[in-house]
Design a protein around this motif. Structure first.
Motif, PDB file in Angstrom:
ATOM      1  N   ALA A 158       0.847  -1.190   0.000  1.00 20.93           N
ATOM      2  CA  ALA A 158       0.000   0.000   0.000  1.00 20.93           C
ATOM      3  C   ALA A 158       0.879   1.234   0.000  1.00 20.93           C
ATOM      4  O   ALA A 158       1.818   1.333   0.768  1.00 20.93           O
ATOM      5  CB  ALA A 158      -0.897  -0.008   1.232  1.00 20.93           C
ATOM      6  N   ASP A 159       0.602   2.160  -0.888  1.00 22.23           N
ATOM      7  CA  ASP A 159       1.379   3.382  -1.001  1.00 22.23           C
ATOM      8  C   ASP A 159       0.835   4.411  -0.028  1.00 22.23           C
ATOM      9  O   ASP A 159      -0.257   4.932  -0.197  1.00 22.23           O
ATOM     10  CB  ASP A 159       1.307   3.907  -2.438  1.00 22.23           C
ATOM     11  N   GLU A 160       1.612   4.712   1.011  1.00 24.61           N
ATOM     12  CA  GLU A 160       1.152   5.607   2.062  1.00 24.61           C
ATOM     13  C   GLU A 160       0.986   7.039   1.588  1.00 24.61           C
ATOM     14  O   GLU A 160       0.405   7.862   2.285  1.00 24.61           O
ATOM     15  CB  GLU A 160       2.121   5.562   3.257  1.00 24.61           C
ATOM     16  N   ARG A 161       1.508   7.362   0.410  1.00 24.21           N
ATOM     17  CA  ARG A 161       1.325   8.718  -0.098  1.00 24.21           C
ATOM     18  C   ARG A 161      -0.132   9.031  -0.341  1.00 24.21           C
ATOM     19  O   ARG A 161      -0.544  10.182  -0.344  1.00 24.21           O
ATOM     20  CB  ARG A 161       2.092   8.898  -1.423  1.00 24.21           C
ATOM     21  N   ASN A 162      -0.929   8.018  -0.575  1.00 20.77           N
ATOM     22  CA  ASN A 162      -2.281   8.224  -1.066  1.00 20.77           C
ATOM     23  C   ASN A 162      -3.333   7.719  -0.090  1.00 20.77           C
ATOM     24  O   ASN A 162      -4.398   7.276  -0.490  1.00 20.77           O
ATOM     25  CB  ASN A 162      -2.439   7.535  -2.420  1.00 20.77           C
ATOM     26  N   HIS A 163      -3.036   7.780   1.207  1.00 20.33           N
ATOM     27  CA  HIS A 163      -3.989   7.358   2.217  1.00 20.33           C
ATOM     28  C   HIS A 163      -4.347   8.531   3.120  1.00 20.33           C
ATOM     29  O   HIS A 163      -3.524   9.391   3.407  1.00 20.33           O
ATOM     30  CB  HIS A 163      -3.408   6.235   3.083  1.00 20.33           C
ATOM     31  N   GLY A 164      -5.583   8.552   3.574  1.00 18.18           N
ATOM     32  CA  GLY A 164      -5.975   9.506   4.598  1.00 18.18           C
ATOM     33  C   GLY A 164      -6.149  10.933   4.143  1.00 18.18           C
ATOM     34  O   GLY A 164      -6.242  11.845   4.973  1.00 18.18           O
ATOM     35  N   THR A 165      -6.214  11.188   2.836  1.00 21.51           N
ATOM     36  CA  THR A 165      -6.355  12.547   2.336  1.00 21.51           C
ATOM     37  C   THR A 165      -7.831  12.919   2.204  1.00 21.51           C
ATOM     38  O   THR A 165      -8.714  12.064   2.251  1.00 21.51           O
ATOM     39  CB  THR A 165      -5.682  12.725   0.965  1.00 21.51           C
ATOM     40  N   LEU A 166      -8.074  14.211   2.030  1.00 21.91           N
ATOM     41  CA  LEU A 166      -9.441  14.675   1.801  1.00 21.91           C
ATOM     42  C   LEU A 166     -10.021  14.041   0.538  1.00 21.91           C
ATOM     43  O   LEU A 166     -11.202  13.683   0.503  1.00 21.91           O
ATOM     44  CB  LEU A 166      -9.459  16.202   1.695  1.00 21.91           C
ATOM     45  N   VAL A 167      -9.202  13.880  -0.490  1.00 24.40           N
ATOM     46  CA  VAL A 167      -9.676  13.262  -1.733  1.00 24.40           C
ATOM     47  C   VAL A 167     -10.161  11.836  -1.478  1.00 24.40           C
ATOM     48  O   VAL A 167     -11.210  11.425  -1.996  1.00 24.40           O
ATOM     49  CB  VAL A 167      -8.560  13.272  -2.802  1.00 24.40           C
ATOM     50  N   ASN A 168      -9.431  11.070  -0.679  1.00 21.81           N
ATOM     51  CA  ASN A 168      -9.874   9.712  -0.352  1.00 21.81           C
ATOM     52  C   ASN A 168     -11.260   9.734   0.283  1.00 21.81           C
ATOM     53  O   ASN A 168     -12.134   8.926  -0.050  1.00 21.81           O
ATOM     54  CB  ASN A 168      -8.897   9.036   0.606  1.00 21.81           C
ATOM     55  N   ALA A 169     -11.461  10.674   1.215  1.00 18.26           N
ATOM     56  CA  ALA A 169     -12.755  10.779   1.897  1.00 18.26           C
ATOM     57  C   ALA A 169     -13.854  11.235   0.938  1.00 18.26           C
ATOM     58  O   ALA A 169     -14.981  10.722   0.978  1.00 18.26           O
ATOM     59  CB  ALA A 169     -12.641  11.753   3.071  1.00 18.26           C
ATOM     60  N   LEU A 170     -13.542  12.185   0.067  1.00 21.07           N
ATOM     61  CA  LEU A 170     -14.541  12.695  -0.884  1.00 21.07           C
ATOM     62  C   LEU A 170     -15.028  11.592  -1.808  1.00 21.07           C
ATOM     63  O   LEU A 170     -16.230  11.487  -2.101  1.00 21.07           O
ATOM     64  CB  LEU A 170     -13.948  13.836  -1.707  1.00 21.07           C
ATOM     65  N   LEU A 171     -14.108  10.775  -2.297  1.00 29.72           N
ATOM     66  CA  LEU A 171     -14.483   9.696  -3.219  1.00 29.72           C
ATOM     67  C   LEU A 171     -15.410   8.684  -2.554  1.00 29.72           C
ATOM     68  O   LEU A 171     -16.221   8.043  -3.216  1.00 29.72           O
ATOM     69  CB  LEU A 171     -13.224   9.003  -3.748  1.00 29.72           C
ATOM     70  N   HIS A 172     -15.293   8.542  -1.247  1.00 34.22           N
ATOM     71  CA  HIS A 172     -16.168   7.617  -0.514  1.00 34.22           C
ATOM     72  C   HIS A 172     -17.549   8.228  -0.291  1.00 34.22           C
ATOM     73  O   HIS A 172     -18.577   7.532  -0.375  1.00 34.22           O
ATOM     74  CB  HIS A 172     -15.546   7.248   0.826  1.00 34.22           C
ATOM     75  N   HIS A 173     -17.612   9.536  -0.016  1.00 30.62           N
ATOM     76  CA  HIS A 173     -18.855  10.171   0.395  1.00 30.62           C
ATOM     77  C   HIS A 173     -19.718  10.667  -0.767  1.00 30.62           C
ATOM     78  O   HIS A 173     -20.932  10.793  -0.614  1.00 30.62           O
ATOM     79  CB  HIS A 173     -18.561  11.340   1.337  1.00 30.62           C
ATOM     80  N   PHE A 174     -19.102  10.982  -1.912  1.00 32.77           N
ATOM     81  CA  PHE A 174     -19.866  11.575  -3.008  1.00 32.77           C
ATOM     82  C   PHE A 174     -19.825  10.701  -4.252  1.00 32.77           C
ATOM     83  O   PHE A 174     -18.779  10.139  -4.595  1.00 32.77           O
ATOM     84  CB  PHE A 174     -19.328  12.968  -3.334  1.00 32.77           C
ATOM     85  N   ASN A 175     -20.963  10.633  -4.946  1.00 29.05           N
ATOM     86  CA  ASN A 175     -21.058   9.805  -6.148  1.00 29.05           C
ATOM     87  C   ASN A 175     -20.328  10.418  -7.331  1.00 29.05           C
ATOM     88  O   ASN A 175     -19.846   9.704  -8.211  1.00 29.05           O
ATOM     89  CB  ASN A 175     -22.525   9.588  -6.512  1.00 29.05           C
ATOM     90  N   LYS A 176     -20.280  11.746  -7.375  1.00 25.23           N
ATOM     91  CA  LYS A 176     -19.600  12.398  -8.501  1.00 25.23           C
ATOM     92  C   LYS A 176     -18.785  13.581  -8.011  1.00 25.23           C
ATOM     93  O   LYS A 176     -19.141  14.252  -7.046  1.00 25.23           O
ATOM     94  CB  LYS A 176     -20.602  12.845  -9.557  1.00 25.23           C
ATOM     95  N   LEU A 177     -17.672  13.814  -8.713  1.00 27.79           N
ATOM     96  CA  LEU A 177     -16.794  14.942  -8.435  1.00 27.79           C
ATOM     97  C   LEU A 177     -16.244  15.437  -9.765  1.00 27.79           C
ATOM     98  O   LEU A 177     -16.155  14.684 -10.733  1.00 27.79           O
ATOM     99  CB  LEU A 177     -15.631  14.534  -7.512  1.00 27.79           C
TER     100      LEU A 177
END
Length: 374
Positions: A158-177
């Motif tokens: 797992a690449d730790e650069r890409n964990h825990g960011t706002l983008v990660n959370a947004l992709l989970h919460h919203f259907n489209k961005l």
């Protein structure tokens, strides 16, 4: 032990203000240009051999490679060295080794990290407002907005650069961005520093994204921050109009001391209004200020307040102490006391005036309370 930066004995009462003023706005001499290396990420086990040019004489090994290899961070270079993927004259080398020019440097594997791919993560979000076009998020301190330049250890699943960011959370919460910002930054119209909390706007579609971007560029939004700084700001209202550019010596910092005509230096305007002056016998003096920014430069508020001689509490990058007060009774803050508290803008679709507010996080309220009580 005396600091090496102290004036000679007998001259310590002499002011250094004239020297400081004389150098303000004066561009430091440009370092010698380091020839770039052509690097292709075609094979993990490929070994590249290069001869250190004379222009790199006196540089550390990690400094040289970070300047010579396009689009690579110094932290990535240091990781390669730590894992034994860099040798100098056939021997394993440390990042701090000083080069003289003429050495043979061998680099094993690809210097660049593998590409990142944004993915959803179930991370709690505080949503202040949401409709079909946009969402307004209350970002906590400690959360990066999107994947940064950090690196993961070679072979890590797992690449730790890409964990825990706002983008990660947004992709989970919203259907489209929106996709205007690219694959790594879906929905991201503007940013907040990692250790700054508060309001951030997210676009759900490309049209809204472009309209919001135009509004930010045209200074059509009112952005207000709350900051606690060290020392007493004497004037109730101050406008700081100092251009900001990258610090050529400490690359992680920005500075107001470069010439406005220099490459990468851009205008920046901040309006500072004093809300409260706090004096504590135990911890010192502080000023709680409201800062309204016209521009959105990297680290703008932090740099402008430092230029006034009042660094933001907790902002050790720009001169704030790690601890407040003197032992054994000290206070500390594991973040910057900087909070995006208010945002006013015209909704790009409905044309209604939107006023969003975010209260101070509890850790900042607790620190204020401790200073006020004392």
């Amino acid at each position: 032990m005396p600091s090496k930066n102290m004036l000679p004995k007998g001259q310590r009462r002499r002011t250094v203000k004239p020297e400081y003023r004389a150098t303000r706005g004066v561009e430091p001499p440009a370092p010698a240009a380091i020839p770039l290396l052509e690097v292709e990420d075609d094979a993990e086990n490929h070994v590249r051999s290069v001869t250190v040019p004379s222009e790199a004489s006196g540089l550390r090994l990690d400094q040289y490679l970070a300047q010579a290899i396009p689009d690579i961070s110094r932290s990535r270079v240091q990781l390669l060295i730590e894992h034994g993927q860099v040798q100098v004259n056939g021997q394993p080398a440390k990042a701090s080794i000083k080069l003289q020019g003429g050495e043979t440097v061998e680099i094993e594997g690809t210097p660049h990290p593998p590409p990142l791919h944004a993915f959803p993560e179930d991370i709690p979000l505080t949503i202040l407002y949401e409709d079909d076009s946009l969402a307004v998020i209350d970002k906590p301190a400690g959360m990066m907005v999107h994947a940064g330049a950090g690196v993961a250890a070679p072979g890590a699943e797992a690449d730790e650069r890409n964990h825990g960011t706002l983008v990660n959370a947004l992709l989970h919460h919203f259907n489209k961005l929106s996709h205007v910002g690219g694959e790594l930054r879906p929905g991201i119209v503007h940013r907040l520093d990692k250790q700054t909390s508060g309001i951030i706007v997210v676009a759900k579609d490309d049209s809204t994204h472009r309209k919001l971007s135009e509004m930010f560029a045209g200074r059509q939004l009112e952005k207000t921050y709350l900051a606690l700084v060290h020392g007493t700001i004497s004037r109730d209202n101050t406008t700081v109009n100092l251009p900001i550019g990258r610090d050529l010596v400490r690359r992680t910092r920005m500075t107001t001391r470069r010439s406005v005509d220099s490459e990468g230096v851009r205008p920046a305007v901040s309006h500072v209004k004093v809300l409260e002056r706090i004096t504590s016998e135990r911890y010192g003096s502080f000023t709680l200020a409201e800062v309204r920014i016209e521009t959105g430069r990297t680290h703008q508020i932090r740099v402008h307040l430092q230029a006034l001689g009042h660094p933001v509490v907790g902002d050790t990058l720009y001169g704030a102490p790690h601890h407040i007060g003197k032992p054994p009774e000290t206070l500390s803050l594991e973040r910057n006391f900087l909070h995006a508290a208010r945002l006013v803008f015209e909704h790009p679709t409905t044309r209604k005036t939107m006023t969003l507010e975010s209260p101070l996080p509890s850790e900042l309220e607790k620190l204020l309370a401790a200073l006020r009580v004392d």
